[in-house]
Design an enzyme around this catalytic site. Structure first.
Site, mmCIF file in Angstrom:
data_model
loop_
_atom_site.group_PDB
_atom_site.id
_atom_site.type_symbol
_atom_site.label_atom_id
_atom_site.label_comp_id
_atom_site.label_asym_id
_atom_site.label_seq_id
_atom_site.Cartn_x
_atom_site.Cartn_y
_atom_site.Cartn_z
ATOM 1 N N CYS A 1 23.047 5.451 -11.149
ATOM 2 C CA CYS A 1 24.026 6.056 -12.168
ATOM 3 C C CYS A 1 25.729 6.028 -12.333
ATOM 4 C CB CYS A 1 23.691 7.440 -11.861
ATOM 5 S SG CYS A 1 24.245 9.054 -13.241
ATOM 6 N N GLU B 1 16.614 6.049 -12.957
ATOM 7 C CA GLU B 1 16.976 7.433 -11.464
ATOM 8 C C GLU B 1 16.250 8.215 -11.053
ATOM 9 O OE1 GLU B 1 20.993 9.344 -10.423
ATOM 10 O OE2 GLU B 1 20.668 9.939 -12.505
ATOM 11 N N LYS C 1 22.178 5.848 -2.451
ATOM 12 C CA LYS C 1 23.636 5.605 -3.545
ATOM 13 C C LYS C 1 24.511 6.069 -2.312
ATOM 14 C CE LYS C 1 25.139 7.583 -7.220
ATOM 15 N NZ LYS C 1 24.698 9.362 -8.018
#
Length: 531
Positions: free
Chosen positions: A405, A287, A351
């Site tokens: 994440c 990430e 995301k």
């Protein structure tokens, strides 16, 4: 055991609160990296006996009569959550000058707030409390409802749901493929709390018998699923290189170190193959691995093209920017890019489920006036959330289902969509939390998504734990927390055996379990709190 139960029931005042907090705190030892899953067989009975000793003033209204039960649940939850989330404070110390003031809020305030759910769990259980084993069913129901709410309200934060304490190893993870983490929350509490019946003897045979049956089914199904033939390899094969650069978070935030950080990723990507492996087809960076905007830096894309060999693909976490229109500031996204061997960006996914206070500020206008900013987002306003999840399509047609994440801790982010993907892709940067229990807990929860779907996972983490996990949650190959390097591994195929329902069927099974528990607990002793 009866003597101990009696002593616990009679504890009062601050001693009662202290026992509840201690029970919750000790339960943390069942989570990674300790994995002492036998501990809750002691701590959950303590909670049952504490609830047995609860009384409410009959002259008060229902809510005030419920408060003693709520307080016991809150104290247990505070001990459990403070003991398992203290490492969140490490992220605030990366930029201590800016965020150290918030340390008490992260280490104590967040657990205190989340413990409200556990207070509600015990309050609900107390409404259905009885003298026999029905109270064990009531407690399991209460925790099941509370953990479900914790996972969805206020964007949800189901970290370390109580069911994870029962799943330290793959053989004990497989039941989640049938009942999901919500079902495991219920089953874990029932089984762990059942020894409380040894202290009161009422309902002992039926309650312990059912708990033993549940354990047998849990272990038996796990052994069965692990005994099935290994997944059929992909054809043609796909060899993945996961790069774990171990970049200190303070260094990643230092503008003068950006070039060195980028070159560290390139060097590991260009290294010779890991003993006996094929040349990697796919290289995975973690990430936000790229420390600048790639679209503003054509030289960086050229460097990637120089390193990638013919046909190789790079998948990397990066920040993506987008024009928001005239007069408005640009939007920034926590994203994943797919880059081909010519240095061209051929795919991207943003995301969807952002971290409150980490990647964006809830009630931003209010907090911004106080000079606050999101911890992990250096740009003004923090990150924006994507409107919908985008599946990454690689050259050649294979797809990866991206989870950036902590998106990987939400089963609801998957549904049935990943079943057509070659793999789940979880990229993360747990370097924010150092070598604390946090990265271990994150890895355990992420691998459960593979167990639930039967789809392998490629997990790339800056500081670890990076791994390829098969569809049964078994680590094929990986790198430990705090290791620097890379791992080359052939991606296994999907593993979807019989008795693994789709998400809708799993939800129906869960509703049936909840209905059965309500009926059982009500049949054995519905009552309002009283003295």
């Amino acid at each position: 055991m009866e003597w101990l139960a009696g002593r616990v029931m009679l504890v009062s005042g601050m001693r009662r609160a202290g026992v509840a907090v201690l029970a919750g705190l000790l339960t943390v030892l069942a989570l990674p990296p300790f994995d002492l899953f036998a501990i809750p067989f002691f701590t959950l009975p303590l909670l049952v006996w504490l609830i047995d000793g609860v009384s409410g003033n009959p002259d008060h209204g229902m809510l005030r009569r419920s408060f003693p039960a709520f307080a016991i649940g809150w104290c247990f939850g505070f001990g459990y959550l403070a003991g398992s989330l203290w490492w969140l404070g490490a992220a605030l110390l990366v930029e201590a000058d800016t965020f150290a003031w918030a340390l008490p809020f992260a280490v104590l305030g967040l657990p205190a707030f989340l413990a409200i759910y556990y207070g509600l769990a015990v309050s609900l259980a107390r409404l259905l409390w009885s003298d026999g084993w029905g109270r064990i069913a009531a407690l399991a129901l209460g925790f099941g409802v509370a953990e479900w709410l914790r996972g969805i309200l206020l964007t949800g934060f189901p970290w370390n749901a109580i069911g994870y304490t029962a799943m330290p190893v793959p053989v004990l993870m497989q039941s989640s493929a049938i009942i999901g983490i919500s079902g495991m929350n219920i089953a874990a509490v029932f089984v762990f709390a059942a020894p409380a019946l040894l202290g009161t003897r009422r309902g002992l045979r039926a309650g312990l018998g059912l708990a033993i049956l549940m354990v047998g089914l849990h272990v038996g199904y796990g052994a069965y699923r692990l005994s099935l033939p290994a997944a059929v390899p992909l054809d043609p094969p796909l060899t993945v290189r996961i790069v774990q650069p171990l970049i200190d978070q303070a260094k990643k935030l230092d503008d003068s170190e950006r070039s060195a950080v980028f070159e560290a990723h390139l060097a590991l990507s260009a290294a010779a193959v890991d003993g006996g492996s094929r040349r990697p087809d796919l290289i995975v960076w973690p990430e936000t691995a790229v420390p600048f905007l790639l679209t503003d830096n054509p030289d960086a894309l050229a460097r990637i093209a120089d390193v990638l060999q013919d046909g190789q693909i790079l998948v990397t976490g990066a920040v993506r920017t987008e024009d928001a229109g005239a007069g408005l500031p640009p939007r920034f996204y926590n994203s994943i890019y797919v880059i081909d061997d010519r240095g061209q960006i051929v795919g991207a996914a943003d995301k969807v489920h952002l971290v409150p206070f980490g990647e964006y500020l809830p009630f931003e206008t209010l907090f911004a006036k106080a000079g606050l900013s999101a911890v992990a987002a250096s740009m003004p306003g923090g990150f924006s959330a994507a409107a919908a999840r985008t599946v990454l399509t690689l050259p050649g047609g294979r797809t990866l289902y991206p989870l950036i994440c902590y998106e990987a801790i939400f089963p609801g982010e998957l549904g049935n969509a990943p079943l057509s993907a070659a793999a789940l892709l979880n990229v993360t940067n747990d370097a924010w939390f150092g070598e604390t229990p946090g990265p271990y807990q994150h890895f355990q929860q992420a691998r459960l998504r593979s167990v639930e779907t039967g789809v392998p996972m490629i997990r790339g983490a800056n500081s670890g734990i990076s791994a390829v996990v098969d569809g049964r949650g078994t680590v094929v190959k990986g790198l430990d927390l705090g290791a620097r390097g890379f791992v080359d591994v052939d991606l296994p195929g999907r593993t979807i055996p019989p008795f693994t329902p789709e998400a809708q069927v799993r939800n129906a099974i869960l509703l049936a379990i909840v209905a059965a528990l309500v009926a059982l607990a009500a049949r054995l002793g519905f009552r309002l709190p009283k003295n």
